[in-house]
Design an enzyme around this catalytic site. Structure first.
Site, PDB file in Angstrom:
ATOM      1  N   LYS A 111       0.705  -1.198   0.142  1.00 18.77           N
ATOM      2  CA  LYS A 111       0.106   0.170   0.047  1.00 18.77           C
ATOM      3  C   LYS A 111       0.689   1.397  -0.087  1.00 18.77           C
ATOM      4  CE  LYS A 111      -4.376  -1.795   1.517  1.00 18.77           C
ATOM      5  NZ  LYS A 111      -5.821  -1.483   2.115  1.00 18.77           N
ATOM      6  N   LYS A 192      -4.463  -9.558  -5.460  1.00 18.58           N
ATOM      7  CA  LYS A 192      -5.793 -10.052  -5.221  1.00 18.58           C
ATOM      8  C   LYS A 192      -6.797  -9.168  -5.323  1.00 18.58           C
ATOM      9  CE  LYS A 192      -6.031  -7.918  -0.585  1.00 18.58           C
ATOM     10  NZ  LYS A 192      -6.950  -7.884   0.507  1.00 18.58           N
ATOM     11  N   LYS A 195     -11.169  -4.000  -2.674  1.00 20.97           N
ATOM     12  CA  LYS A 195     -12.415  -3.146  -3.009  1.00 20.97           C
ATOM     13  C   LYS A 195     -11.823  -1.814  -3.303  1.00 20.97           C
ATOM     14  CE  LYS A 195     -13.483  -3.803   1.744  1.00 20.97           C
ATOM     15  NZ  LYS A 195     -12.214  -3.654   2.456  1.00 20.97           N
TER      16      LYS A 195
HETATM   17  N1  AQP Z   1      -9.201 -11.198  -2.684  1.00 24.02           N
HETATM   18  C1  AQP Z   1      -9.634 -11.744  -1.501  1.00 24.02           C
HETATM   19  N2  AQP Z   1      -9.950 -13.157  -1.469  1.00 24.02           N
HETATM   20  C2  AQP Z   1     -10.052 -13.566  -0.118  1.00 24.02           C
HETATM   21  N3  AQP Z   1     -10.079 -12.931   0.887  1.00 24.02           N
HETATM   22  C3  AQP Z   1     -10.144 -11.575   0.864  1.00 24.02           C
HETATM   23  N4  AQP Z   1     -10.355 -10.653   1.710  1.00 24.02           N
HETATM   24  C4  AQP Z   1     -10.157  -9.374   1.240  1.00 24.02           C
HETATM   25  N5  AQP Z   1      -9.808  -9.768  -0.048  1.00 24.02           N
HETATM   26  C5  AQP Z   1      -9.735 -10.808  -0.608  1.00 24.02           C
HETATM   27  C6  AQP Z   1     -10.500 -10.912   3.243  1.00 24.02           C
HETATM   28  O1  AQP Z   1     -11.734 -10.055   3.522  1.00 24.02           O
HETATM   29  C7  AQP Z   1     -11.462  -9.622   4.917  1.00 24.02           C
HETATM   30  C8  AQP Z   1     -11.912  -8.245   5.221  1.00 24.02           C
HETATM   31  O2  AQP Z   1     -10.692  -7.287   4.368  1.00 24.02           O
HETATM   32  P1  AQP Z   1     -10.543  -5.988   4.917  1.00 24.02           P
HETATM   33  O3  AQP Z   1     -11.722  -5.251   4.187  1.00 24.02           O
HETATM   34  O4  AQP Z   1     -10.322  -5.645   6.154  1.00 24.02           O
HETATM   35  O5  AQP Z   1      -9.207  -5.635   4.210  1.00 24.02           O
HETATM   36  P2  AQP Z   1      -8.227  -6.157   3.086  1.00 24.02           P
HETATM   37  O6  AQP Z   1      -7.928  -7.537   3.210  1.00 24.02           O
HETATM   38  O7  AQP Z   1      -7.385  -5.219   2.628  1.00 24.02           O
HETATM   39  O8  AQP Z   1      -9.398  -6.315   1.870  1.00 24.02           O
HETATM   40  P3  AQP Z   1      -9.427  -5.490   0.563  1.00 24.02           P
HETATM   41  O9  AQP Z   1     -10.823  -5.734   0.038  1.00 24.02           O
HETATM   42  O10 AQP Z   1      -8.374  -5.523  -0.105  1.00 24.02           O
HETATM   43  O11 AQP Z   1      -9.602  -3.917   1.074  1.00 24.02           O
HETATM   44  P4  AQP Z   1      -8.895  -2.664   0.772  1.00 24.02           P
HETATM   45  O12 AQP Z   1      -8.485  -2.592  -0.745  1.00 24.02           O
HETATM   46  O13 AQP Z   1      -9.504  -1.344   1.465  1.00 24.02           O
HETATM   47  O14 AQP Z   1      -7.375  -2.842   1.510  1.00 24.02           O
HETATM   48  C9  AQP Z   1     -10.154 -10.135   5.698  1.00 24.02           C
HETATM   49  O15 AQP Z   1     -10.310 -11.452   5.994  1.00 24.02           O
HETATM   50  C10 AQP Z   1      -9.469 -10.553   4.220  1.00 24.02           C
HETATM   51  O16 AQP Z   1      -8.526 -11.428   4.351  1.00 24.02           O
END
Ligand code: AQP
Length: 328
Positions: A111, A192, A195
């Site tokens: 990030k 991955k 969002k």
């Molecule tokens: N692509 C993914 N595949 C499987 N699991 C996923 N998780 C996120 N993306 C995937 C799981 O969702 C939970 C919540 O994640 P988060 O919103 O707290 O943060 P993150 O992991 O950083 O998810 P994002 O969507 O990528 O958010 P942003 O873009 O805001 O950083 C976690 O349990 C994560 O493992």
């Protein structure tokens, strides 16, 4: 009954990755464990958020938890910022952390890559996550594969606290799905699905209309060749789509491969879109009903009250062990 803690950031529209990697396990675990599921708004502000959007997305994530099947009578659903002990134990965990171990965190590196200025919140995100987990003395943490490293750090911090101040924290275990632990981007299977990706074509949002989902899947990047074969090393794009298919159609990877033998990518992608829609459509119907009812605020209030009762007790005990003077 063990204790389970997990959370999702209201940093954008929830994706199919969040659903498969995390939320589906929440729904499963609520039947057998004491569960705490939060919308982690304090984590979301580690990257600047527009206030009106943060408010809307927070409510949307909470409503999606319920729409996905979390029963607020069985599990506690609440906003992280409504339970103040998270932030306070987060500071304590920050003081137990070393710069070197935080610098090694992959999520921080990804990030902050290429940025001229990086917020300190991104750097201390992992000790706050450790506090989220430890404030309930959790046994299990259902997360996607990407959060495994943060959980390792949590285990280290719990151990460090225990060796300095006497055995207190349990060492929590990750709970990671066997299939779908890491759903990848539709436009690049080396990243991955996320969002906060600026390209909406890279993810399937849980609130995308069915036609948008169909379009995104038909445009998803595929590898050269035409064989529907699960081989992440040489066919990463199609392997990712097979994982999604397997999950949404409730079929094994081998069954999916067998069904499309000799047929090429076209029919496979078309059916995949319908399977994804069939998972998401009922979820959206529930979501619309919950948003219309306005019940979400009462659910969040009750969840926060129950969570705070546990978290405040932990915080008081931790502070006492560390030598803080108790308030009179
Ligand atoms: N692509 C993914 N595949 C499987 N699991 C996923 N998780 C996120 N993306 C995937 C799981 O969702 C939970 C919540 O994640 P988060 O919103 O707290 O943060 P993150 O992991 O950083 O998810 P994002 O969507 O990528 O958010 P942003 O873009 O805001 O950083 C976690 O349990 C994560 O493992």
């Amino acid at each position: 009954m063990g204790r389970v803690l997990s959370g999702i950031q209201p940093s954008g529209q929830l994706t199919l990755g969040n659903y498969i990697g995390a939320m589906q396990n929440y729904v499963k675990l609520q039947h057998t464990e004491e569960c705490y599921f939060m919308v982690v708004d304090l984590h979301a502000i580690s990257v600047a958020q527009e206030p009106a959007k943060l408010r809307e997305q927070s409510e949307a994530v909470a409503a999606l938890f319920i729409a996905a099947g979390i029963d607020p009578l069985k599990a506690n659903v609440y906003m992280q910022s409504h339970v103040r002990a998270h932030a306070e134990l987060g500071w304590i965990m920050t003081t137990l952390s070393n710069m070197g171990e935080l610098e090694r965190m992959t999520q921080f590196k990804e990030k902050s890559a290429g940025k001229e200025s990086v917020g300190a919140g991104l750097f201390v995100y992992p000790p706050l996550m450790a506090a989220d987990i430890l404030v309930y003395n959790s046994d299990l943490v259902p997360v996607g594969d990407d959060q495994k490293q943060h959980l390792e750090l949590t285990r280290d911090l719990a151990g460090r606290f225990n060796s300095r101040y006497g055995e207190y924290f349990k060492i929590p275990e990750p709970y990671i799905p066997k299939v779908g632990a890491r759903i990848m981007s539709l436009d690049d299977a080396s990243k991955k699905m996320s969002k906060s990706n600026p390209n909406p074509g890279s993810y399937i949002a849980l609130l995308d209309p069915p036609d948008v989902i169909r379009k995104k899947i038909s445009r998803a990047t595929t590898d050269s060749g035409r064989e529907v074969k699960f081989d992440p090393a040489s066919k990463p794009e199609i392997s990712n789509l097979i994982s999604i298919y397997s999950h949404c159609a409730n079929m094994s990877v081998q069954e999916v491969e067998a069904r499309y033998e000799g047929q090429g990518y076209g029919p496979f992608k078309k059916d995949l879109a319908e399977h994804v829609v069939s998972v998401i459509e009922p979820l959206q119907a529930n979501y619309n009903e919950i948003r219309k009812s306005g019940e979400i605020h009462a659910i969040l209030k009750q969840g926060a009250e129950r969570a705070a009762a546990v978290a405040d007790r932990t915080l008081a005990e931790v502070k006492e062990r560390m030598g803080f003077l108790p308030p009179q």
